[in-house]
Each structure stands twice: as C-alpha cells, then as structure tokens.
Scaffold this active site. Structure first.
Site, PDB file in Angstrom:
ATOM      1  N   GLU A 129      67.347  19.119  87.756  1.00 39.16           N
ATOM      2  CA  GLU A 129      66.392  20.070  87.201  1.00 39.16           C
ATOM      3  C   GLU A 129      65.289  19.328  86.460  1.00 39.16           C
ATOM      4  OE1 GLU A 129      70.088  23.197  86.570  1.00 39.16           O
ATOM      5  OE2 GLU A 129      69.090  22.308  84.822  1.00 39.16           O
ATOM      6  N   GLU A 168      73.890  24.294  88.494  1.00 39.40           N
ATOM      7  CA  GLU A 168      74.679  23.066  88.460  1.00 39.40           C
ATOM      8  C   GLU A 168      75.798  23.103  89.495  1.00 39.40           C
ATOM      9  OE1 GLU A 168      72.370  23.293  84.799  1.00 39.40           O
ATOM     10  OE2 GLU A 168      73.678  24.738  85.815  1.00 39.40           O
ATOM     11  N   PHE A 216      71.854  18.424  80.422  1.00 45.39           N
ATOM     12  CA  PHE A 216      72.602  18.227  79.179  1.00 45.39           C
ATOM     13  C   PHE A 216      74.082  18.130  79.536  1.00 45.39           C
ATOM     14  CE2 PHE A 216      68.753  20.283  77.778  1.00 45.39           C
ATOM     15  CZ  PHE A 216      68.478  19.740  76.528  1.00 45.39           C
ATOM     16  N   ALA A 217      74.792  17.203  78.901  1.00 41.86           N
ATOM     17  CA  ALA A 217      76.228  17.091  79.164  1.00 41.86           C
ATOM     18  C   ALA A 217      76.941  18.408  78.877  1.00 41.86           C
ATOM     19  CB  ALA A 217      76.839  15.982  78.316  1.00 41.86           C
ATOM     20  N   ASP A 218      76.400  19.183  77.933  1.00 39.16           N
ATOM     21  CA  ASP A 218      76.995  20.479  77.574  1.00 39.16           C
ATOM     22  C   ASP A 218      77.088  21.425  78.771  1.00 39.16           C
ATOM     23  OD1 ASP A 218      76.140  20.406  74.253  1.00 39.16           O
ATOM     24  OD2 ASP A 218      74.938  19.293  75.681  1.00 39.16           O
ATOM     25  N   PHE A 219      76.236  21.207  79.786  1.00 38.11           N
ATOM     26  CA  PHE A 219      76.198  22.117  80.932  1.00 38.11           C
ATOM     27  C   PHE A 219      77.290  21.809  81.950  1.00 38.11           C
ATOM     28  CE2 PHE A 219      71.277  22.697  80.483  1.00 38.11           C
ATOM     29  CZ  PHE A 219      71.475  23.301  79.256  1.00 38.11           C
ATOM     30  N   HIS A 251      73.589  22.301  73.193  1.00 39.56           N
ATOM     31  CA  HIS A 251      72.734  21.241  73.734  1.00 39.56           C
ATOM     32  C   HIS A 251      72.826  19.949  72.923  1.00 39.56           C
ATOM     33  CE1 HIS A 251      70.889  25.001  75.164  1.00 39.56           C
ATOM     34  NE2 HIS A 251      70.316  24.313  76.122  1.00 39.56           N
TER      35      HIS A 251
END
Length: 341
Positions: free
Chosen positions: A39, A70, A93-96, A139
């Site tokens: 993205e 994702e 973001f790793a959070d995703f 995030h």
C-alpha cells in the site's frame, strides 16, 4: 558476533530509509524475479520512505500499489514466491498483521514444511514498527515477539543504515520468508526526527550481514544491555550519561530469528549484570526470552537482571502518556543503577 562483509568501497552517509532503498534497487537491477508490492509503495514511495524513488526507475510492473487488503496482497506474495519470484511485500504497520494473519502464520511461515520442501517461500515481509509519535494503540506496536514466536520465519530488526542495507540484501536473497521490521523513528524522514546514530556511513557496493550475528555497539565491563531497533540508541545515550559511573556494554541483536544467544552469554559472563530493553510488551516476549537464555547458559555468572519494557497495556495516543509508557533513556539509566549499586 561477526563484522559486516563488504567490498570496502567508498562509504556514503545515508539515512536508514535511503540505505534500505539502495539495497532494494540493487536487487531489482540484478534479479528479474524481485519486485515490490504494498500500500502506497509506488506513487507515494512508502509512508516512511521505504520505497522512495523506486517507481521512477523500475516502473509499475516492478513497484506495485495494491488495494487495501492485507489478506489479498500478502497471499498473492506467498503465491508468487512459491512460483519462483522474490516478492518484497510491505505491510504498512506491523499492527495490521491481524488482517493477513492466516497468510503470514499458516502459509508464508509453514508452506515449505507442509509441502515437504517441495516449495520454498523466498519473500520479504517488510513492515514498520514502534511508537513515540502519537499514533495510538493500533499503529504503534513493535510485536517483535509475535513474529519471532512462530517457527518458519526469520525476523530482522536493523538499528542503523549500515545494518539496514546489509540485512536487506541478505533478506531478499534468502530462500526462506523473512520479516524485516524497521522502526519508524529511525528512518530519517523529515517529519519524524531520528535520534543521533541511525544515519551512518554505508558502503556503496552491495554487501550482506549474516543472520544470527549480533553486533556489539559499545564495549563495556560492568553491565550488559541487550536491545534492538530504536532502543539501541537509547541504550547508547544511557551509556554516555553513565560514563564514569558504570561501564555499559551494548549488544544490538539485529536479528531475532535466528538469535545470537552466544553473543549475549559471552557478554554476561564478562559483566555479571544484564539489562534487557525492549519496546515490545513486558510479558511473554523478547525480554523474557533473553533473560531465560542468559540464566540457562550463564546462571553462575549473573548477579542481577532487569527488564525495561512496555507495560502490558494498549499504547496511549496522548503524548505525555505515550512518553510515560515507552522506555526512555532515563529508564535504562535507572535500571543500570538499580543493579550496579
């Protein structure tokens, strides 16, 4: 711990983002199977400048913006890797990771094993980690331990431009899936000032850094500080502040999978004291793993251990609250004094 392998060409001082882009560009030029997808990686150049300038040189067939899915694009990267390509998929973001968890945990990490090694998955999942800039609970996480916990993926966390480039070359050339986790605060982008340290001289030639080789960023005799990412620089700041009072040895893990356990043990046997600093959560994570390995391998040499970590709570949006929970230089200084008094 090993030294970086390079050709010894003239060094240029680069930001971490620029060093990463240089490595990716070299691999794109030399290997037609390499491509980048994610993205905002094309026209925008990555929201943390992780792909800046690549579209202009390589075009949209190699640098691909994808829909906000994702699940879809990580799954596509896994399929492309199994078909012989070498995709670099950026998870913004790793959070995703939760959105593509099945693709990451059950396909990317396991398909080589599940197929009896009939297929490899030579892909890089590149993702931004960390807080300190008020982006709230969804995030701002690091989640190193979440990725390192599941077998099948190698996990890389650079702290300097020189390491970022060498580790990126190694990651792209690896035949197994690699999770490449860069800290936003270290990238050197204008709207998010970096601490002193991540911008370093970088050899112009391509070079690799072997996975599983920690780096001693500072030699010391009194206390071992083991850390990674942003907090390598926080630890170095603490070492400067404590100079004359306590002599810190700072170990930068650089990779979590594989983990250079021997580098930690070697240092602990010398100093007898261990402080582990981690921006990930306190419980069930990297800090506990390092302490466990140190006690299993060097218990008789250890006189004291401390952990400096994020509390087990969502990361606040409000700046004063985020600064309170995120480990700072002063927290490392306090931990060192606690075990060195």
């Amino acid at each position: 711990m090993a030294e970086t392998e390079s050709e010894g060409a003239t060094d240029s001082e680069l930001t971490m983002s620029r060093a990463m882009v240089d490595a990716i560009a070299t691999e794109l030029r030399e290997n037609d199977d390499v491509f980048v997808m994610g993205e905002d990686v094309a026209d925008y150049g990555g929201i943390f400048d992780s792909t800046e300038g690549l579209l202009e040189e390589f075009g949209r067939e190699k640098i691909m913006d994808v829909p906000i899915s994702e699940t879809g694009f990580i799954g596509a990267a896994v399929g492309a890797a199994q078909a012989g390509m070498r995709p670099i998929a950026e998870l913004m973001f790793a959070d995703f990771f939760g959105v593509g968890m099945d693709q990451i945990y059950n396909q990317m990490a396991k398909n080589t094993y599940m197929s009896g090694a009939a297929v490899n998955v030579p892909m890089v999942l590149m993702t931004a980690v960390g807080g300190t800039y008020n982006d709230a609970a969804q995030h701002s996480q690091t989640l190193y331990g979440t990725f390192a916990h599941l077998p099948g993926m190698k996990v890389v966390v650079p702290s300097t431009a020189a390491d970022a480039k060498g580790l990126m070359h190694t990651a792209i050339r690896d035949d197994d899936p690699v999770v490449y986790m860069f800290h936003k605060r270290l990238m050197g982008i204008g709207w998010m000032p970096a601490p002193e340290g991540p911008k370093t001289p970088v050899p112009e030639d391509d070079y690799t850094i072997e996975f599983g080789e920690a780096d001693r960023k500072r030699e010391g005799e009194d206390v071992t500080v083991v850390t990674l990412g942003l907090h390598v620089h926080r630890a170095l700041e603490a070492a400067d502040e404590l100079a004359g009072e306590s002599d810190l040895e700072v170990i930068d893990l650089r990779t979590l999978v594989p983990l250079d356990t021997e580098a930690v043990l070697e240092s602990v046997r010398k100093t007898g004291r261990l402080v582990v600093v981690d921006e990930d959560y306190h419980s069930f994570g990297v800090s506990g793993e390092i302490v466990a390995r140190a006690t299993e391998g060097a218990l008789d040499d250890l006189s004291a251990v401390r952990r400096v970590t994020m509390p087990d709570a969502p990361i606040p949006y409000a700046r004063p609250l985020e600064q309170e929970v995120n480990p700072g230089t002063e927290d490392i200084v306090k931990a060192v004094r606690d075990i060195h008094d």
